[in-house]
Design an enzyme around this catalytic site. Structure first.
Site, mmCIF file in Angstrom:
data_model
loop_
_atom_site.group_PDB
_atom_site.id
_atom_site.type_symbol
_atom_site.label_atom_id
_atom_site.label_comp_id
_atom_site.label_asym_id
_atom_site.label_seq_id
_atom_site.Cartn_x
_atom_site.Cartn_y
_atom_site.Cartn_z
ATOM 1 N N ASP A 66 47.836 29.514 13.477
ATOM 2 C CA ASP A 66 47.592 28.070 13.422
ATOM 3 C C ASP A 66 46.701 27.727 12.246
ATOM 4 O O ASP A 66 46.157 28.609 11.575
ATOM 5 C CB ASP A 66 47.001 27.570 14.758
ATOM 6 C CG ASP A 66 45.875 28.457 15.281
ATOM 7 O OD1 ASP A 66 45.350 29.270 14.505
ATOM 8 O OD2 ASP A 66 45.529 28.336 16.462
ATOM 9 N N ASP A 135 40.649 25.712 27.834
ATOM 10 C CA ASP A 135 41.633 24.865 28.525
ATOM 11 C C ASP A 135 42.994 25.575 28.645
ATOM 12 O O ASP A 135 43.996 24.954 28.986
ATOM 13 C CB ASP A 135 41.798 23.506 27.827
ATOM 14 C CG ASP A 135 42.296 23.628 26.388
ATOM 15 O OD1 ASP A 135 42.565 24.768 25.937
ATOM 16 O OD2 ASP A 135 42.428 22.580 25.721
ATOM 17 N N HIS A 137 44.700 27.019 26.175
ATOM 18 C CA HIS A 137 45.604 26.974 25.021
ATOM 19 C C HIS A 137 45.711 28.346 24.365
ATOM 20 O O HIS A 137 44.798 29.161 24.431
ATOM 21 C CB HIS A 137 45.196 25.894 24.021
ATOM 22 C CG HIS A 137 43.980 26.155 23.185
ATOM 23 N ND1 HIS A 137 42.926 25.270 23.112
ATOM 24 C CD2 HIS A 137 43.648 27.170 22.363
ATOM 25 C CE1 HIS A 137 42.012 25.732 22.273
ATOM 26 N NE2 HIS A 137 42.422 26.901 21.811
ATOM 27 N N GLU A 142 47.923 22.925 23.095
ATOM 28 C CA GLU A 142 47.048 22.318 24.085
ATOM 29 C C GLU A 142 47.809 22.011 25.375
ATOM 30 O O GLU A 142 49.049 22.029 25.396
ATOM 31 C CB GLU A 142 46.462 21.014 23.505
ATOM 32 C CG GLU A 142 45.608 21.213 22.269
ATOM 33 C CD GLU A 142 44.207 21.767 22.585
ATOM 34 O OE1 GLU A 142 44.053 22.506 23.573
ATOM 35 O OE2 GLU A 142 43.281 21.442 21.822
HETATM 36 C C1 GLP Z 1 40.750 28.364 18.843
HETATM 37 C C2 GLP Z 1 42.024 28.975 18.217
HETATM 38 C C3 GLP Z 1 42.716 29.889 19.164
HETATM 39 C C4 GLP Z 1 41.665 30.730 19.849
HETATM 40 C C5 GLP Z 1 40.848 29.887 20.782
HETATM 41 C C6 GLP Z 1 39.678 30.614 21.405
HETATM 42 O O1 GLP Z 1 40.728 26.996 18.854
HETATM 43 N N1 GLP Z 1 42.976 28.051 17.683
HETATM 44 O O2 GLP Z 1 43.659 30.679 18.475
HETATM 45 O O3 GLP Z 1 42.278 31.735 20.626
HETATM 46 O O4 GLP Z 1 40.484 28.678 20.187
HETATM 47 O O5 GLP Z 1 38.649 30.835 20.485
HETATM 48 P P1 GLP Z 1 37.497 31.862 20.745
HETATM 49 O O6 GLP Z 1 38.092 33.217 20.699
HETATM 50 O O7 GLP Z 1 36.512 31.642 19.643
HETATM 51 O O8 GLP Z 1 36.935 31.547 22.084
#
Ligand code: GLP
Length: 260
Positions: A66, A135, A137, A142
């Site tokens: 992403d 959440d 995702h 989302e």
């Molecule tokens: C972000 C990314 C995701 C990631 C998630 C969790 O927004 N777009 O790919 O898996 O949120 O992030 P973290 O590993 O820092 O908790």
């Protein structure tokens, strides 16, 4: 789905070990890389394996999940820059071997379609590293995302923007509202998916992802339909799993010949 409950260090070694085994047997493998903090210990372990054990990425390719829309090219939180900084530039990928969605494209839908084509042209992703949002995702899909979605533009939820504000000096208004993300069907096309979740803040999302009903409200639940998912979770993130004891005893009795 296999669920492994272990310490964060052990989880990082397991995920990196799966990537190492893949690259040693198929050096031209296609990796799926994720941003966020969860995969960082995996990348550190891969960099160590590269320097100390000769693990090479020279023939491999990689696709990121992403990207924020509109962050300037030099912005440190642009996911392209994050991936370069955390892993791509610290091992021996060939120039151009790591690709990501173009959040600065003039024609964003065309850039998304081109990205889907590039993944297919590379033969698809062999091993996809994933984190999970609080959440539920994955990528930036989302709640409410189509379970059949492909790479496209999405609007971030307030919860995700608040979660990610820590990467923008704590300033919520600096977090972009829009992103490009591989869709859930894009992610589902990867041949092996390794999802990493650590910390108590992920306990609800992990419970829903592993044990909840499949629903667009918790996008990661689509992975229950995938034949080869490995969920790597620490004790805190596993805190709400009803089947935690079963997962622990299953992993303890796992045959040594069986990889992830
Ligand atoms: C972000 C990314 C995701 C990631 C998630 C969790 O927004 N777009 O790919 O898996 O949120 O992030 P973290 O590993 O820092 O908790």
């Amino acid at each position: 789905m296999e669920v492994v409950i272990a310490t964060p260090d052990e989880l990082a070694r397991l995920a990196a070990g799966a990537i190492e085994a893949l690259l040693r047997s198929r050096p031209e493998a296609v990796l799926g890389l994720a941003t966020g903090s969860s995969p960082l210990p995996v990348y550190e372990e891969l960099i160590r394996l590269h320097h100390e054990q000769g693990l090479s990425f020279a023939r491999a390719r990689a696709f990121t999940l992403d990207e924020y829309v509109g962050l300037p090219p030099e912005h440190p939180q642009r996911y392209r820059n994050v991936i370069d900084h955390e892993i791509a530039e610290r091992v021996d990928f060939s120039p151009g071997a790591v690709q990501g969605p173009d959040g600065l494209a003039g024609d964003l839908p065309a850039a998304c379609a081109a990205y889907e084509d590039a993944i297919v042209a590379a033969g698809g992703v062999d091993l996809q590293i994933l984190g999970i949002g609080t959440d539920g995702h994955v990528g930036f899909n989302e709640p409410g995302s189509s379970l059949a979605s492909r790479t496209r533009i999405k609007t971030l939820t307030e919860q995700t923007r608040a979660d990610n504000a820590r990467f923008f000096g704590g300033q919520l208004d600096q977090v972009p509202q829009h992103c490009l993300t591989q869709g859930l069907a894009t992610i589902m096309a990867a041949r092996h998916i390794v999802l990493i979740a650590t910390g108590r803040g992920k306990a609800d999302a992990v419970h829903q992802f592993v044990e909840g009903p499949v629903s667009a409200m918790w996008p990661a639940t689509i992975l229950q339909h995938h034949p080869h998912v490995t969920a790597l979770v620490d004790g805190a993130a596993a805190g709400r799993l009803q089947l935690a004891d079963y997962f622990r005893s299953t992993y303890a009795a796992k045959p040594v010949w069986q990889g992830l």
